[in-house]
Design a protein around this motif. Structure first.
Motif, mmCIF file in Angstrom:
data_model
loop_
_atom_site.group_PDB
_atom_site.id
_atom_site.type_symbol
_atom_site.label_atom_id
_atom_site.label_comp_id
_atom_site.label_asym_id
_atom_site.label_seq_id
_atom_site.Cartn_x
_atom_site.Cartn_y
_atom_site.Cartn_z
ATOM 1 N N LEU A 55 0.858 -1.159 0.000
ATOM 2 C CA LEU A 55 0.000 0.000 0.000
ATOM 3 C C LEU A 55 0.908 1.228 0.000
ATOM 4 N N ASP A 56 0.741 2.100 -0.969
ATOM 5 C CA ASP A 56 1.561 3.300 -1.079
ATOM 6 C C ASP A 56 0.665 4.521 -0.913
ATOM 7 N N TRP A 57 1.234 5.669 -0.622
ATOM 8 C CA TRP A 57 0.485 6.900 -0.410
ATOM 9 C C TRP A 57 1.374 8.105 -0.638
ATOM 10 N N THR A 58 0.758 9.264 -0.606
ATOM 11 C CA THR A 58 1.476 10.533 -0.674
ATOM 12 C C THR A 58 1.407 11.157 0.713
ATOM 13 N N ASN A 59 2.534 11.656 1.183
ATOM 14 C CA ASN A 59 2.566 12.286 2.504
ATOM 15 C C ASN A 59 1.983 13.685 2.430
ATOM 16 N N GLY A 60 1.105 13.994 3.376
ATOM 17 C CA GLY A 60 0.480 15.312 3.447
ATOM 18 C C GLY A 60 1.328 16.291 4.250
ATOM 19 N N PRO A 61 0.874 17.524 4.379
ATOM 20 C CA PRO A 61 1.665 18.555 5.077
ATOM 21 C C PRO A 61 1.900 18.245 6.558
ATOM 22 N N TRP A 62 0.924 17.639 7.243
ATOM 23 C CA TRP A 62 1.120 17.359 8.663
ATOM 24 C C TRP A 62 2.181 16.279 8.876
ATOM 25 N N PHE A 63 2.329 15.372 7.903
ATOM 26 C CA PHE A 63 3.363 14.348 7.997
ATOM 27 C C PHE A 63 4.727 15.004 8.164
ATOM 28 N N TRP A 64 5.004 16.036 7.390
ATOM 29 C CA TRP A 64 6.312 16.698 7.444
ATOM 30 C C TRP A 64 6.491 17.471 8.745
ATOM 31 N N ILE A 65 5.412 18.004 9.283
ATOM 32 C CA ILE A 65 5.495 18.651 10.601
ATOM 33 C C ILE A 65 5.849 17.598 11.653
#
Length: 174
Positions: A38-48
């Protein structure tokens, strides 16, 4: 207490379907060699969250290195180095994957495995070296940081420990 804000918001975002896309989105099945993942794109909160965890790791390493440098007896050198290595392990796994795609399983980050191994090493160090032993903590706080001479006796009135100030006084008496 303020250190709990980012982890709690992260848990909230991951448990709610309305805001989960701030952490991860664009889920899809991908095939990497013989594996289906399962793959995904990291959102802005992930980087925070990642910045927060790296900052905590760097702060922990800085405190450990400071304690190594400022402990005159070097009594806890091995324990400190072991815990520092365990803290560094997930960072190294992440950097190897991000910058050179090196991992245990091609195409997948080794970070979860490195985190698990890191936890095992830290847990082993805590129990192996009795790092939660209140006596050791009290001894470190009382004996090592006391400016006045301090001598610790056992039940047989034998000296079992003394701090730096007491050692200086004994040197004067010789």
């Amino acid at each position: 207490m303020a250190l709990l804000i980012i982890p709690l918001v992260t848990v909230f975002l991951n448990l709610t379907s309305d805001y989960q896309n701030l952490f991860r989105y664009n889920y899809h099945i991908d095939t990497i060699g013989p594996l289906t993942v399962l793959d995904w794109t990291n959102g802005p909160w992930f980087w925070i969250y990642i910045d927060f965890t790296y900052a905590l790791g760097i702060a922990a390493l800085a405190l450990l290195m400071w304690s190594l440098r400022n402990n005159p007896e070097r009594r806890y050198r091995r324990q400190t180095m072991l815990i520092a290595a365990a803290i560094l392990l997930p960072f190294v796994a992440d950097m190897l994957f991000v910058f050179s795609r090196i991992s245990l399983i091609p195409g997948l980050s080794s970070n979860p495995s490195a985190n698990a191994l890191s936890g095992i090493i830290i847990t082993w160090a805590i129990f192996q070296y009795h790092l939660l032993d209140r006596g050791a903590i009290a001894r470190g706080v009382l004996v090592e940081t006391a400016k006045d001479p301090m001598i610790v006796f056992d039940n047989n009135d034998s000296i079992i420990d003394l701090n730096q100030a007491a050692r200086k006084n004994f040197d004067l008496w010789r």
